[in-house]
Design a protein around this motif. Structure first.
Motif, PDB file in Angstrom:
ATOM      1  N   LEU A 154      35.493  51.940  36.996  1.00  0.00           N
ATOM      2  CA  LEU A 154      36.340  52.415  38.093  1.00  0.00           C
ATOM      3  C   LEU A 154      35.708  52.140  39.453  1.00  0.00           C
ATOM      4  O   LEU A 154      36.183  52.634  40.478  1.00  0.00           O
ATOM      5  N   SER A 155      34.661  51.347  39.462  1.00  0.00           N
ATOM      6  CA  SER A 155      33.901  51.099  40.693  1.00  0.00           C
ATOM      7  C   SER A 155      34.714  50.353  41.745  1.00  0.00           C
ATOM      8  O   SER A 155      35.520  49.472  41.431  1.00  0.00           O
ATOM      9  N   ALA A 156      34.444  50.680  43.004  1.00  0.00           N
ATOM     10  CA  ALA A 156      35.052  49.960  44.129  1.00  0.00           C
ATOM     11  C   ALA A 156      34.487  48.549  44.241  1.00  0.00           C
ATOM     12  O   ALA A 156      35.062  47.701  44.930  1.00  0.00           O
ATOM     13  N   ASP A 157      33.367  48.282  43.559  1.00  0.00           N
ATOM     14  CA  ASP A 157      32.747  46.949  43.603  1.00  0.00           C
ATOM     15  C   ASP A 157      33.643  45.874  43.008  1.00  0.00           C
ATOM     16  O   ASP A 157      33.515  44.694  43.356  1.00  0.00           O
ATOM     17  N   ALA A 158      34.531  46.246  42.094  1.00  0.00           N
ATOM     18  CA  ALA A 158      35.394  45.254  41.429  1.00  0.00           C
ATOM     19  C   ALA A 158      36.260  44.520  42.444  1.00  0.00           C
ATOM     20  O   ALA A 158      36.222  43.284  42.537  1.00  0.00           O
ATOM     21  N   LEU A 159      37.028  45.271  43.217  1.00  0.00           N
ATOM     22  CA  LEU A 159      37.891  44.638  44.224  1.00  0.00           C
ATOM     23  C   LEU A 159      37.064  44.034  45.354  1.00  0.00           C
ATOM     24  O   LEU A 159      37.393  42.965  45.872  1.00  0.00           O
ATOM     25  N   THR A 160      35.971  44.706  45.720  1.00  0.00           N
ATOM     26  CA  THR A 160      35.115  44.201  46.799  1.00  0.00           C
ATOM     27  C   THR A 160      34.569  42.820  46.461  1.00  0.00           C
ATOM     28  O   THR A 160      34.675  41.880  47.263  1.00  0.00           O
ATOM     29  N   PRO A 200      40.689  53.523  51.194  1.00  0.00           N
ATOM     30  CA  PRO A 200      41.505  53.673  49.970  1.00  0.00           C
ATOM     31  C   PRO A 200      41.910  52.351  49.333  1.00  0.00           C
ATOM     32  O   PRO A 200      42.222  52.308  48.138  1.00  0.00           O
ATOM     33  N   ILE A 201      41.881  51.261  50.101  1.00  0.00           N
ATOM     34  CA  ILE A 201      42.357  49.980  49.560  1.00  0.00           C
ATOM     35  C   ILE A 201      41.514  49.507  48.382  1.00  0.00           C
ATOM     36  O   ILE A 201      42.021  48.857  47.462  1.00  0.00           O
ATOM     37  N   VAL A 202      40.211  49.862  48.369  1.00  0.00           N
ATOM     38  CA  VAL A 202      39.345  49.396  47.274  1.00  0.00           C
ATOM     39  C   VAL A 202      39.550  50.211  45.993  1.00  0.00           C
ATOM     40  O   VAL A 202      38.985  49.879  44.952  1.00  0.00           O
ATOM     41  N   TYR A 203      40.349  51.280  46.088  1.00  0.00           N
ATOM     42  CA  TYR A 203      40.648  52.093  44.907  1.00  0.00           C
ATOM     43  C   TYR A 203      42.103  51.972  44.473  1.00  0.00           C
ATOM     44  O   TYR A 203      42.539  52.694  43.566  1.00  0.00           O
ATOM     45  N   LEU A 204      42.861  51.082  45.101  1.00  0.00           N
ATOM     46  CA  LEU A 204      44.275  50.955  44.755  1.00  0.00           C
ATOM     47  C   LEU A 204      44.521  50.553  43.304  1.00  0.00           C
ATOM     48  O   LEU A 204      45.392  51.130  42.642  1.00  0.00           O
ATOM     49  N   PRO A 205      43.804  49.548  42.743  1.00  0.00           N
ATOM     50  CA  PRO A 205      44.046  49.202  41.334  1.00  0.00           C
ATOM     51  C   PRO A 205      43.822  50.377  40.396  1.00  0.00           C
ATOM     52  O   PRO A 205      44.650  50.648  39.510  1.00  0.00           O
ATOM     53  N   GLN A 206      42.698  51.102  40.600  1.00  0.00           N
ATOM     54  CA  GLN A 206      42.398  52.250  39.751  1.00  0.00           C
ATOM     55  C   GLN A 206      43.448  53.343  39.910  1.00  0.00           C
ATOM     56  O   GLN A 206      43.893  53.955  38.936  1.00  0.00           O
ATOM     57  N   ALA A 207      43.855  53.580  41.177  1.00  0.00           N
ATOM     58  CA  ALA A 207      44.842  54.627  41.461  1.00  0.00           C
ATOM     59  C   ALA A 207      46.195  54.299  40.823  1.00  0.00           C
ATOM     60  O   ALA A 207      46.889  55.188  40.313  1.00  0.00           O
ATOM     61  N   ILE A 208      46.563  53.014  40.832  1.00  0.00           N
ATOM     62  CA  ILE A 208      47.825  52.596  40.205  1.00  0.00           C
ATOM     63  C   ILE A 208      47.790  52.863  38.700  1.00  0.00           C
ATOM     64  O   ILE A 208      48.751  53.351  38.108  1.00  0.00           O
ATOM     65  N   GLY A 209      46.650  52.544  38.071  1.00  0.00           N
ATOM     66  CA  GLY A 209      46.495  52.810  36.637  1.00  0.00           C
ATOM     67  C   GLY A 209      46.614  54.290  36.314  1.00  0.00           C
ATOM     68  O   GLY A 209      47.303  54.682  35.360  1.00  0.00           O
ATOM     69  N   ILE A 210      45.967  55.130  37.121  1.00  0.00           N
ATOM     70  CA  ILE A 210      46.033  56.581  36.908  1.00  0.00           C
ATOM     71  C   ILE A 210      47.453  57.099  37.156  1.00  0.00           C
ATOM     72  O   ILE A 210      47.955  57.951  36.422  1.00  0.00           O
ATOM     73  N   LYS A 211      48.097  56.557  38.189  1.00  0.00           N
ATOM     74  CA  LYS A 211      49.486  56.951  38.509  1.00  0.00           C
ATOM     75  C   LYS A 211      50.425  56.608  37.347  1.00  0.00           C
ATOM     76  O   LYS A 211      51.296  57.406  36.984  1.00  0.00           O
ATOM     77  N   LEU A 212      50.231  55.435  36.747  1.00  0.00           N
ATOM     78  CA  LEU A 212      51.053  55.050  35.591  1.00  0.00           C
ATOM     79  C   LEU A 212      50.842  56.023  34.434  1.00  0.00           C
ATOM     80  O   LEU A 212      51.801  56.449  33.771  1.00  0.00           O
ATOM     81  N   GLY A 213      49.591  56.379  34.197  1.00  0.00           N
ATOM     82  CA  GLY A 213      49.285  57.325  33.123  1.00  0.00           C
ATOM     83  C   GLY A 213      49.928  58.671  33.355  1.00  0.00           C
ATOM     84  O   GLY A 213      50.462  59.293  32.416  1.00  0.00           O
ATOM     85  N   ARG A 214      49.900  59.127  34.603  1.00  0.00           N
ATOM     86  CA  ARG A 214      50.517  60.419  34.915  1.00  0.00           C
ATOM     87  C   ARG A 214      52.037  60.333  34.787  1.00  0.00           C
ATOM     88  O   ARG A 214      52.689  61.297  34.374  1.00  0.00           O
ATOM     89  N   GLY A 215      52.590  59.175  35.141  1.00  0.00           N
ATOM     90  CA  GLY A 215      54.039  58.981  35.028  1.00  0.00           C
ATOM     91  C   GLY A 215      54.530  59.061  33.599  1.00  0.00           C
ATOM     92  O   GLY A 215      55.661  59.496  33.343  1.00  0.00           O
ATOM     93  N   PHE A 216      53.685  58.643  32.654  1.00  0.00           N
ATOM     94  CA  PHE A 216      54.046  58.688  31.229  1.00  0.00           C
ATOM     95  C   PHE A 216      53.487  59.933  30.530  1.00  0.00           C
ATOM     96  O   PHE A 216      53.467  59.994  29.300  1.00  0.00           O
ATOM     97  N   ASN A 217      53.000  60.897  31.333  1.00  0.00           N
ATOM     98  CA  ASN A 217      52.461  62.162  30.797  1.00  0.00           C
ATOM     99  C   ASN A 217      51.345  61.929  29.790  1.00  0.00           C
ATOM    100  O   ASN A 217      51.283  62.573  28.732  1.00  0.00           O
ATOM    101  N   LEU A 218      50.448  60.995  30.098  1.00  0.00           N
ATOM    102  CA  LEU A 218      49.321  60.694  29.221  1.00  0.00           C
ATOM    103  C   LEU A 218      48.150  61.631  29.507  1.00  0.00           C
ATOM    104  O   LEU A 218      48.109  62.303  30.532  1.00  0.00           O
ATOM    105  N   SER A 219      47.186  61.631  28.614  1.00  0.00           N
ATOM    106  CA  SER A 219      46.000  62.470  28.766  1.00  0.00           C
ATOM    107  C   SER A 219      45.095  61.907  29.858  1.00  0.00           C
ATOM    108  O   SER A 219      45.242  60.760  30.289  1.00  0.00           O
ATOM    109  N   LEU A 220      44.128  62.714  30.286  1.00  0.00           N
ATOM    110  CA  LEU A 220      43.171  62.275  31.304  1.00  0.00           C
ATOM    111  C   LEU A 220      42.347  61.090  30.801  1.00  0.00           C
ATOM    112  O   LEU A 220      41.992  60.195  31.580  1.00  0.00           O
ATOM    113  N   LEU A 221      42.043  61.089  29.499  1.00  0.00           N
ATOM    114  CA  LEU A 221      41.292  59.971  28.918  1.00  0.00           C
ATOM    115  C   LEU A 221      42.084  58.677  29.040  1.00  0.00           C
ATOM    116  O   LEU A 221      41.533  57.633  29.429  1.00  0.00           O
ATOM    117  N   SER A 222      43.374  58.726  28.736  1.00  0.00           N
ATOM    118  CA  SER A 222      44.221  57.533  28.857  1.00  0.00           C
ATOM    119  C   SER A 222      44.324  57.073  30.303  1.00  0.00           C
ATOM    120  O   SER A 222      44.287  55.878  30.588  1.00  0.00           O
TER     121      SER A 222
END
Length: 639
Positions: free
Chosen positions: A371-377, A302-324
């Motif tokens: 959203l690739s895991a290659d970014a952090l890797t 899961p560590i290689v997806y933390l940046p992406q997950a944080i971005g999605i979590k922020l979007g959900r926190g602000f009730n944004l659309s799936l695209l956002s």
């Protein structure tokens, strides 16, 4: 005449040339061929009811029309009215390919507001039979107006595009005038590699992030599912009826359909539509959930997806659309990549421009802006290599402090968690001199601590995902037995893969989408020249003694070992066809390895300088000619 007027006329003239010839090149370059009109009475209908001439109603979700062609085809144009969105797919039978298949087809998405659907084939095809799946939905009434083959593309002069061209010209002119000023010259001269990286990665990374439609980076469906799963605090996937994934909002699938993701993936002719983006922006996470399978991404830590997950979590926190949420995930991934890699370039003692080139390579930026895991890797591997080189070769580091050791331990743990294939990168710590650890005992304790930490991370995650019983296309045990039975054949495959797979080198530099769109070859050649020039220049300026040669050998060994491990893992798990190569290999896997190999050659410079240039030229000339001759033999003589 006023110079300003002349200059304005020249700019308009240049913009016209670009608009006419660059964006309408198909109109001028299209081969002169007679247009073939397929008449309604010439087609064979399958699963259609004829309501009236040219008006058909589908009676299944797989209706099609078919026609015998037996001609060389350059383009197909179909005019029809549709009541809704559906998939329109063209299949071809050729002389050497006598059955319809997905690999020999083109997809488009229909729209009730659109009537003309056309494709231009990349290369002309001698088509024997043409089958058109007009829709993928039952009870759909289609008004088929015409089918034309080899119709000449329409000339399109777009005013908005013309204005953008003129604006671009003005921006380029202003930049040129600014560069000519003394202030700009001083600014450029003071710029260092990490400054160049910061500007280039931010500008082009942002462009990539916006211009690549959702799900159009390799495996981005699975990366989104895994990131969304982690954003909800679920770090380990579930297994259900033989599938590995998790329960996610059901509207995610609606989001994929609305954006037209599946119709664009691997279909070069299909483009994104701004209307699809607008539709997708109105879709939010639903309360209703369904199980989505993404076993390919579930094995990743899961560590290689933390940046992406944080971005999605922020979007959900602000009730944004799936695209956002999707774009926020990409943005966080890019920001983390830029920050870590910026630090890596600053820390690296030598070959800073080499790392800069690898870090802003189109392939690297493409992965970083997805959203690739290659970014952090890639970023963490760059940082780890740079930090090891900094601790080892920077004269300002007399002894490694506790703070530096724990920072190194933290980074190496993330390296171990990123991808199992790069596990042996952890052994780069062996090049750190004993004196940097003060005593031999301290050296052994430090090295042992780091290696034990790496092994613990890898084994613990393997133990966690073992319960998922993830299956692979190949049985690893059977493949391993084949290696042990004939190791020489396997070694031959390891080597031959780099000889036979020419496309591997293009993949390393840059392929976009799902691998169907390659960067220009000339750009790849320029990149290789820059990379080699930087290495040669650094090697010439290397005045260090032969004391660093052992460290260079260790780096070379780790680079080769990591390459073999990557190939072996794919051989054990990926579907292998008959042949003397290993399938499933991607050029981007070797981006971090190239940095290690470059630093290895740099450290080996004192020995390499002693080799007579004639021997190098003779060896390389013979290798190039022998490999090319092998191609000739295989083409004309060997089966």
């Amino acid at each position: 005449m006023n110079k300003k007027i002349i200059f304005g006329v020249l700019m308009l003239f240049l913009a016209c040339l670009v608009e006419i010839f660059a964006f309408n090149y198909k109109y001028f370059s299209f081969p002169s061929r007679d247009t073939i009109n397929i008449q309604p009475d010439e087609i064979i209908l399958k699963d259609f009811d004829v309501l009236s001439p040219g008006v058909y109603k589908s009676v299944s979700n797989d209706p099609w029309i078919e026609n015998k062609i037996n001609k060389t085809i350059y383009s197909i144009e179909l005019k029809a009215e549709y009541p809704n969105n559906s998939i329109l797919q063209f299949y071809f039978k050729e002389q050497n390919n006598t059955s319809y298949s997905e690999n020999n087809s083109e997809k488009l998405i229909t729209d009730k507001n659109k009537q003309t659907y056309s494709i231009v084939l990349k290369t002309p095809k001698k088509i024997e039979d043409l089958r058109i799946d007009l829709t993928d939905k039952a009870d759909t009434v289609i008004h088929l107006k015409s089918i034309k083959l080899n119709s000449i593309p329409l000339f399109d002069f777009n005013i908005l595009r013309f204005i953008i061209i003129i604006t671009t010209e003005l921006i380029c002119l202003l930049l040129f005038l600014f560069i000519k000023t003394r202030t700009a010259k001083n600014l450029v001269e003071r710029m260092k590699p990490h400054h160049i990286f910061l500007i280039a990665s931010f500008v082009f990374g942002s462009a990539w992030l916006v211009l690549v439609p959702p799900f159009q980076a390799a495996d981005e469906f699975f990366h989104f599912y895994r990131s969304y799963e982690i954003s909800e605090g679920n770090f380990v996937s579930q297994k259900l009826k033989g599938q590995v994934g998790n329960y996610l909002p059901k509207s995610i699938k609606d989001f994929e359909v609305a954006i037209g993701a599946h119709t664009i993936t691997r279909n070069y002719q299909n483009k994104e539509d701004i209307n699809n983006i607008k539709k997708a922006s109105m879709i939010y996470p639903s309360v209703e959930r369904e199980f989505i399978n993404f076993s390919a991404a579930s094995v990743y830590h899961p560590i290689v997806y933390l940046p992406q997950a944080i971005g999605i979590k922020l979007g959900r926190g602000f009730n944004l659309s799936l695209l956002s949420m999707f774009y926020l995930g990409r943005l966080m991934n890019l920001i983390v990549y830029i920050c870590i890699t910026y630090l890596a370039i600053r820390l690296l003692p030598k070959l800073k421009y080499g790392l800069l080139l690898l870090a802003v390579m189109p392939m690297t930026i493409n992965q970083a802006a997805s959203l690739s895991a290659d970014a952090l890797t890639n970023a963490i591997l760059f940082l780890f290599i740079a930090y090891i080189m900094y601790l080892t070769f920077d004269n300002r580091v007399q002894y490694i402090s506790k703070k530096q050791f724990f920072l190194l331990l933290f980074v190496v743990i993330i390296v171990a968690a990123s991808k199992n294939a790069y596990f042996f990168f952890c052994f780069l710590i062996l090049i750190i001199p004993v004196k940097k650890m003060r005593t031999f005992k301290q050296f052994i304790i430090s090295i042992s601590t780091i290696i034990i930490a790496c092994v613990t991370v890898v084994l613990s995650w393997a133990f966690i995902v073992k319960g998922l019983n993830i299956t692979f296309p190949n049985d690893p045990r059977v493949q391993l037995e084949s290696i042990l039975y004939n190791p020489y054949l396997f070694i031959g495959k390891l080597i031959n893969t780099f000889i036979e797979f020419d496309y591997l080198y293009v993949q390393f530099f840059g392929v976009f989408g799902w691998g169907e769109t390659a960067a220009p070859y000339f750009a790849a050649i320029i990149f290789v020249i820059l990379l080699v020039s930087n290495l040669v220049s650094e090697m010439k300026n290397n005045t260090s003694s032969e004391n660093n040669v052992k460290q260079g050998i260790v780096l070379l060994f780790i680079g080769i070992l990591s390459t073999v491990v990557i190939q072996s893992m794919l051989y054990l798990t990926w579907t292998q066809e008959n042949g003397n190569v290993i399938y499933g290999l991607q050029g981007r896997y070797f981006i971090p390895i190239i940095l290690i190999m470059m630093y290895s050659f740099y450290l080996l410079a004192p020995i390499l300088k002693k080799i007579n240039k004639q021997y190098i030229y003779i060896l390389l000339i013979f290798i190039i000619l022998l490999v090319s001759l092998d191609k000739v033999l295989r083409r004309f003589w060997l089966l």
